[in-house]
Design a protein around this motif. Structure first.
Motif, PDB file in Angstrom:
ATOM      1  N   LEU A  30       0.822  -1.214   0.000  1.00 38.23           N
ATOM      2  CA  LEU A  30       0.000   0.000   0.000  1.00 38.23           C
ATOM      3  C   LEU A  30       0.856   1.265   0.000  1.00 38.23           C
ATOM      4  N   TYR A  31       2.043   1.195   0.562  1.00 31.83           N
ATOM      5  CA  TYR A  31       2.961   2.336   0.489  1.00 31.83           C
ATOM      6  C   TYR A  31       3.284   2.637  -0.978  1.00 31.83           C
ATOM      7  N   TYR A  32       3.687   1.601  -1.712  1.00 32.22           N
ATOM      8  CA  TYR A  32       4.024   1.810  -3.119  1.00 32.22           C
ATOM      9  C   TYR A  32       2.789   2.114  -3.958  1.00 32.22           C
ATOM     10  N   ASN A  33       1.644   1.587  -3.567  1.00 36.02           N
ATOM     11  CA  ASN A  33       0.406   1.940  -4.252  1.00 36.02           C
ATOM     12  C   ASN A  33       0.109   3.433  -4.078  1.00 36.02           C
ATOM     13  N   GLY A  34       0.364   3.960  -2.882  1.00 35.36           N
ATOM     14  CA  GLY A  34       0.175   5.396  -2.634  1.00 35.36           C
ATOM     15  C   GLY A  34       1.100   6.246  -3.482  1.00 35.36           C
ATOM     16  N   LEU A  35       2.343   5.804  -3.633  1.00 32.93           N
ATOM     17  CA  LEU A  35       3.270   6.545  -4.499  1.00 32.93           C
ATOM     18  C   LEU A  35       2.782   6.505  -5.945  1.00 32.93           C
ATOM     19  N   GLY A  36       2.278   5.345  -6.355  1.00 30.53           N
ATOM     20  CA  GLY A  36       1.726   5.222  -7.705  1.00 30.53           C
ATOM     21  C   GLY A  36       0.518   6.121  -7.918  1.00 30.53           C
ATOM     22  N   GLN A  37      -0.298   6.298  -6.860  1.00 34.77           N
ATOM     23  CA  GLN A  37      -1.438   7.213  -6.961  1.00 34.77           C
ATOM     24  C   GLN A  37      -0.954   8.638  -7.197  1.00 34.77           C
ATOM     25  N   MET A  38       0.108   9.020  -6.506  1.00 36.57           N
ATOM     26  CA  MET A  38       0.640  10.373  -6.715  1.00 36.57           C
ATOM     27  C   MET A  38       1.100  10.559  -8.153  1.00 36.57           C
TER      28      MET A  38
ATOM     29  N   VAL B  76       0.551  14.430  -9.031  1.00 40.96           N
ATOM     30  CA  VAL B  76       0.754  15.214  -7.816  1.00 40.96           C
ATOM     31  C   VAL B  76       2.207  15.636  -7.687  1.00 40.96           C
ATOM     32  N   VAL B  77       3.111  14.778  -8.101  1.00 40.32           N
ATOM     33  CA  VAL B  77       4.538  15.069  -7.988  1.00 40.32           C
ATOM     34  C   VAL B  77       5.230  14.750  -9.306  1.00 40.32           C
ATOM     35  N   ASP B  78       6.412  15.303  -9.435  1.00 40.53           N
ATOM     36  CA  ASP B  78       7.233  15.036 -10.604  1.00 40.53           C
ATOM     37  C   ASP B  78       7.636  13.557 -10.587  1.00 40.53           C
ATOM     38  N   PRO B  79       7.392  12.825 -11.664  1.00 35.75           N
ATOM     39  CA  PRO B  79       7.759  11.405 -11.684  1.00 35.75           C
ATOM     40  C   PRO B  79       9.222  11.155 -11.349  1.00 35.75           C
ATOM     41  N   ALA B  80      10.104  12.060 -11.726  1.00 36.65           N
ATOM     42  CA  ALA B  80      11.525  11.868 -11.444  1.00 36.65           C
ATOM     43  C   ALA B  80      11.780  11.756  -9.942  1.00 36.65           C
ATOM     44  N   LEU B  81      10.999  12.484  -9.132  1.00 29.48           N
ATOM     45  CA  LEU B  81      11.158  12.418  -7.683  1.00 29.48           C
ATOM     46  C   LEU B  81      10.879  11.014  -7.164  1.00 29.48           C
ATOM     47  N   LEU B  82       9.771  10.430  -7.591  1.00 32.07           N
ATOM     48  CA  LEU B  82       9.407   9.106  -7.096  1.00 32.07           C
ATOM     49  C   LEU B  82      10.233   7.997  -7.728  1.00 32.07           C
ATOM     50  N   ILE B  83      10.476   8.101  -9.006  1.00 38.41           N
ATOM     51  CA  ILE B  83      11.263   7.068  -9.681  1.00 38.41           C
ATOM     52  C   ILE B  83      12.690   7.086  -9.152  1.00 38.41           C
ATOM     53  N   GLY B  84      13.215   8.284  -8.947  1.00 36.49           N
ATOM     54  CA  GLY B  84      14.588   8.394  -8.451  1.00 36.49           C
ATOM     55  C   GLY B  84      14.757   7.905  -7.028  1.00 36.49           C
ATOM     56  N   THR B  85      13.745   8.089  -6.193  1.00 35.02           N
ATOM     57  CA  THR B  85      13.883   7.699  -4.790  1.00 35.02           C
ATOM     58  C   THR B  85      13.332   6.325  -4.482  1.00 35.02           C
TER      59      THR B  85
ATOM     60  N   ASN C  40      -2.222   1.113  -8.920  1.00 35.43           N
ATOM     61  CA  ASN C  40      -1.292   2.249  -8.880  1.00 35.43           C
ATOM     62  C   ASN C  40       0.134   1.797  -8.555  1.00 35.43           C
ATOM     63  N   PHE C  41       0.256   0.761  -7.758  1.00 35.07           N
ATOM     64  CA  PHE C  41       1.570   0.164  -7.483  1.00 35.07           C
ATOM     65  C   PHE C  41       2.167  -0.331  -8.796  1.00 35.07           C
ATOM     66  N   GLU C  42       1.361  -1.050  -9.585  1.00 35.54           N
ATOM     67  CA  GLU C  42       1.844  -1.547 -10.867  1.00 35.54           C
ATOM     68  C   GLU C  42       2.225  -0.393 -11.793  1.00 35.54           C
ATOM     69  N   HIS C  43       1.427   0.676 -11.789  1.00 31.85           N
ATOM     70  CA  HIS C  43       1.735   1.859 -12.603  1.00 31.85           C
ATOM     71  C   HIS C  43       3.120   2.415 -12.241  1.00 31.85           C
ATOM     72  N   LEU C  44       3.387   2.535 -10.952  1.00 32.23           N
ATOM     73  CA  LEU C  44       4.700   3.004 -10.494  1.00 32.23           C
ATOM     74  C   LEU C  44       5.812   2.108 -11.005  1.00 32.23           C
ATOM     75  N   VAL C  45       5.604   0.798 -10.899  1.00 33.14           N
ATOM     76  CA  VAL C  45       6.644  -0.157 -11.305  1.00 33.14           C
ATOM     77  C   VAL C  45       6.861  -0.125 -12.814  1.00 33.14           C
ATOM     78  N   VAL C  46       5.774   0.006 -13.569  1.00 29.21           N
ATOM     79  CA  VAL C  46       5.919   0.097 -15.025  1.00 29.21           C
ATOM     80  C   VAL C  46       6.752   1.324 -15.389  1.00 29.21           C
ATOM     81  N   LEU C  47       6.452   2.465 -14.779  1.00 30.61           N
ATOM     82  CA  LEU C  47       7.235   3.677 -15.057  1.00 30.61           C
ATOM     83  C   LEU C  47       8.685   3.508 -14.617  1.00 30.61           C
ATOM     84  N   ALA C  48       8.891   2.872 -13.481  1.00 29.10           N
ATOM     85  CA  ALA C  48      10.260   2.643 -12.997  1.00 29.10           C
ATOM     86  C   ALA C  48      11.015   1.712 -13.940  1.00 29.10           C
TER      87      ALA C  48
END
Length: 193
Positions: A95-103, A108-117, A147-155
């Motif tokens: 759910l933590y990573y799902n929340g980041l994926g929601q952002m 809400v935030v620059d993708p580089a911020l989340l992908i980089g961190t 949203n977690f999967e979305h984050l991982v796909v972008l990463a």
């Protein structure tokens, strides 16, 4: 041209300038509002990135998911069918990573911020959790942790070397890094030595 014609032309010009001024003011007011909202969202994102990820509970869940989950529980079962303690760890971590994926999904935030961190750890987490997540989706629906999967796909689409270039992070030319350090004592060339 009569005085009345001059007055009408002057009034028309003044009205046009007023309309343009109002339009420009409205444009900049809306832009400022969006920037302000973005700044507020960024603060929330930073809070999430630091507070939750550094808590003992989160770190315990991360450790469990990445090192123990697969050896203790078969991969073909849904998350909801895991024993309570395992389910708690999986939910906290996923759910933590799902929340980041929601952002990311809501810009809400620059993708580089989340992908980089968090990109590397999100990919690592997904590689362990994917069979449990897919089993849960089969049981309850396709949107589970989307949203977690979305984050991982972008990463995955932005490997770390690409992220480094996009972020403009600098690196040493060679290792060990030449930092100008001595073995504990200040160098005589340094001021204040």
């Amino acid at each position: 041209m009569t005085a009345m014609d001059v007055a009408m032309v002057t009034n028309a010009v003044v009205a046009a300038v007023s309309v343009i001024t109002v339009g420009v003011s409205a444009f900049f007011a809306l832009r400022q509002l969006r920037l302000s909202q973005s700044a507020n969202h960024t603060l929330v994102a930073i809070e999430l990135l630091t507070r939750d990820r550094m808590s003992d509970a989160f770190l315990d869940s991360q450790q469990f998911v990445l090192t123990e989950l697969r050896s203790r529980h078969p991969t073909g079962i849904p998350v909801s069918e895991l024993p309570p303690d395992a389910r708690k760890h999986v939910n906290r971590f996923a759910l933590y990573y799902n929340g980041l994926g929601q952002m990311l999904a809501f810009n809400v935030v620059d993708p580089a911020l989340l992908i980089g961190t968090g990109g590397f750890r999100a990919r690592e987490a997904w590689s362990v959790l994917e069979p449990y997540i897919l089993a849960e989706r089969a049981a309850r629906g396709e949107s589970y942790l989307a949203n977690f999967e979305h984050l991982v796909v972008l990463a995955a689409e932005t490997p770390w070397p690409v992220a480094l270039r996009k972020l403009g992070l600098r690196r040493f030319d060679r290792y060990p890094a030449a930092l100008g350090l001595t073995t504990g004592a200040a160098s005589p060339a340094e001021p204040g030595a």
